[in-house]
Design an enzyme around this catalytic site. Structure first.
Site, short mmCIF file in Angstrom:
data_model
loop_
_atom_site.label_atom_id
_atom_site.label_comp_id
_atom_site.label_asym_id
_atom_site.label_seq_id
_atom_site.Cartn_x
_atom_site.Cartn_y
_atom_site.Cartn_z
N HIS A 82 0.86 -1.20 0.00
CA HIS A 82 0.00 0.00 0.00
C HIS A 82 0.89 1.23 0.00
O HIS A 82 1.83 1.33 0.78
CB HIS A 82 -0.90 0.03 1.24
CG HIS A 82 -1.72 1.29 1.28
ND1 HIS A 82 -2.86 1.44 0.51
CD2 HIS A 82 -1.54 2.47 1.92
CE1 HIS A 82 -3.35 2.65 0.70
NE2 HIS A 82 -2.58 3.29 1.56
N ASP A 161 -15.97 2.40 6.07
CA ASP A 161 -14.95 3.38 5.65
C ASP A 161 -15.51 4.30 4.57
O ASP A 161 -15.22 5.51 4.57
CB ASP A 161 -13.70 2.67 5.13
CG ASP A 161 -12.71 3.67 4.56
OD1 ASP A 161 -12.26 4.53 5.34
OD2 ASP A 161 -12.44 3.64 3.34
N ARG A 168 -15.69 12.52 6.76
CA ARG A 168 -14.41 13.16 7.12
C ARG A 168 -14.03 14.21 6.08
O ARG A 168 -13.52 15.29 6.42
CB ARG A 168 -13.29 12.11 7.19
CG ARG A 168 -13.34 11.26 8.44
CD ARG A 168 -12.36 10.10 8.33
NE ARG A 168 -10.98 10.51 8.13
CZ ARG A 168 -10.07 9.79 7.47
NH1 ARG A 168 -10.38 8.62 6.95
NH2 ARG A 168 -8.85 10.23 7.31
N SER A 183 -8.82 3.76 8.16
CA SER A 183 -9.36 3.79 6.81
C SER A 183 -8.53 2.90 5.87
O SER A 183 -9.07 2.06 5.14
CB SER A 183 -9.37 5.25 6.34
OG SER A 183 -9.67 5.34 4.99
N LYS A 187 -9.44 -1.56 4.71
CA LYS A 187 -9.54 -2.04 3.32
C LYS A 187 -8.46 -3.09 3.01
O LYS A 187 -8.72 -4.08 2.35
CB LYS A 187 -9.43 -0.85 2.35
CG LYS A 187 -10.67 0.03 2.40
CD LYS A 187 -10.50 1.32 1.63
CE LYS A 187 -9.68 2.32 2.34
NZ LYS A 187 -9.74 3.69 1.92
N1 URA Z 1 -6.33 6.96 2.01
C1 URA Z 1 -7.34 6.28 2.59
O1 URA Z 1 -7.75 5.22 2.11
N2 URA Z 1 -7.89 6.77 3.71
C2 URA Z 1 -7.47 7.92 4.29
O2 URA Z 1 -8.01 8.31 5.31
C3 URA Z 1 -6.42 8.63 3.67
C4 URA Z 1 -5.86 8.13 2.52
#
Ligand code: URA
Length: 434
Positions: A82, A161, A168, A183, A187
């Site tokens: 990631h 999320d 947010r 967040s 995922k």
């Molecule tokens: N990327 C995400 O998936 N979530 C965040 O809060 C910030 C960047």
């Protein structure tokens, strides 16, 4: 449990229990808690922060709001990567086939461009026919057959999320380390991974501009990943200038294919091989990071990574004739060159401005509904520390939108600071944290 009590507790800096955090998330998803109360909870969490246990509980509640994929029928150790996002950051396109070719299954659920940063899905979808909306059954089939798949988030993956991120976004609560951690990790953990390599960017083109902030984010991501018993390794990498030279969706596919064919793009190759080397190491196909990096390089040299890329593109419906003949792609209507106004060294690049320039040329979106132009973007030659003579080519701009090209020319020129004095090249890999 009482919602105003929980909000007050967090507002006053007290630690919340797993149950309280779980209660807030599940009731927000079930629409039992209205936006105004959840927004107050988010702002209290933003200001007061969360400790590692609360962050893990927050992540877990978001993760289990949806499906967690069970890939236990695939016996190999599954590893994803990631990145926190950057400009010209196309490593996923290169490292997924490298790691898969080395025998490490890569279950990758990626995102779209966000603000000035590009997204893997948009890049892949620039290949005619390529589909990123495959079902979870196809996802498993691809992993079994080809050891790699790159798709988008489905509605079943971490639905909390999706809702919370949107809230947010409009309540000034994005830039919070625990909220970002929850967040991202909800995922990634839903993908069915056993290990994760993190590329936390730092600098003017990153969400975290300071090294301190990037290290804090990396540590929070690492602690949370470990709390779910997954292997993890994080790299803090420089994002004060674009990675590689190509920025824009098809342009980045183009450069990635060149690297898979064996071209050397110094900075892009260095970051990619470190990340894929780490994936190969975590996946148990090398005894150390160093050995992982040599296996990674061998995957390119032998052509195995290129062949794997072909398998992935074809499985996901992409027309490989565009990869076989990179010049077959439709050309943008307008092209503009930017030359060095004087000789000297490149001292600094405002990389946020370069990312925004790519977006304005058509490579990104300003609203959710905007359509991106896959051909649009820049080839950016200027690199910090490099010497330039007057009139040397610094960048080329590509777009179908004649109206923006001159404005963007000025923006790109203003984003590059030249100096008469010699400038050192920045260190690309700032830190490796385990
Ligand atoms: N990327 C995400 O998936 N979530 C965040 O809060 C910030 C960047």
């Amino acid at each position: 449990m009482n919602v105003p009590e929980i909000i007050r507790k967090k507002r006053d800096g007290k630690k919340l229990s797993i149950e309280e955090i779980g209660f807030m998330i599940s009731n927000y998803v079930n629409k039992q808690i209205p936006d105004y109360q959840f927004a107050a909870f988010l702002m209290a969490s933003f200001i007061r922060g969360m400790d590692k246990w609360e962050t893990s509980a927050f992540t877990s509640a978001m993760l289990f709001s949806g499906k967690v994929l069970d890939l236990s029928s695939i016996s190999d150790f599954k590893v994803d990567k990631h990145s926190t996002g950057g400009v010209g950051d196309k490593t996923s396109l290169i490292l997924a086939p490298i790691a898969a070719a080395a025998g490490v299954p890569v279950p990758m659920i990626s995102g779209r461009g966000l603000g000035h940063t590009g997204g893997t899905l948009d890049k892949l979808e620039s290949i005619p026919g390529f589909r990123t909306d495959l079902s979870l059954n196809k996802y498993k089939q691809a992993l079994r057959r080809h050891k790699a798949i790159l798709i988008g988030q489905t509605k079943d993956i971490a639905p909390a999320d999706k809702l919370i991120y949107a809230l947010r976004d409009v309540t000034g609560t994005i830039e919070s380390i625990p909220l970002i951690t929850g967040s991202i990790m909800s995922k990634k953990l839903a993908e069915g991974i056993d290990g994760l390599v993190l590329d936390v960017k730092t600098g003017s083109g990153a969400f975290m501009r300071t090294l301190k902030g990037s290290v804090e984010l990396a540590q929070s991501l690492i602690e949370t990943t470990k709390s779910f018993n997954k292997k993890v390794m994080a790299f803090i990498t420089d994002m004060n200038q674009p990675l590689g030279n190509y920025i824009g969706n098809w342009l980045e596919v183009y450069e990635s294919v060149k690297v898979l064919e064996g071209d050397e793009v110094e900075d892009l190759n260095e970051v990619t091989h470190n990340l894929s080397g780490a994936m190969i190491y975590l996946g148990g196909k090398a005894k150390s990071l160093k050995e992982g990096i040599s296996v990674s390089k061998e995957m390119i040299r032998s052509g195995k990574a290129y062949d794997k890329f072909k398998e992935i593109v074809e499985f996901q419906g992409g027309d490989f004739s565009y990869i076989n003949d990179l010049n077959k792609y439709k050309k943008p209507k307008y092209r503009l060159e930017i030359h060095a106004p004087s000789s000297g060294y490149v001292k600094m690049i405002d990389n946020y401005e370069i990312g925004m320039s790519a977006l304005e040329l058509g490579a990104g979106r300003k609203t959710k509904e905007d359509r991106i132009d896959p051909k649009a973007g820049l080839i950016f030659y200027a690199k910090i520390g490099q010497r330039y003579k007057k009139n040397d080519l610094l960048a080329e701009l590509f777009t179908d939108n004649k109206r923006v090209i001159e404005l963007i020319e000025k923006r790109v020129i203003n984003a590059i600071t030249l100096s008469k004095e010699k400038v050192n090249k920045p260190k690309l890999i700032k830190k490796i944290i385990k």
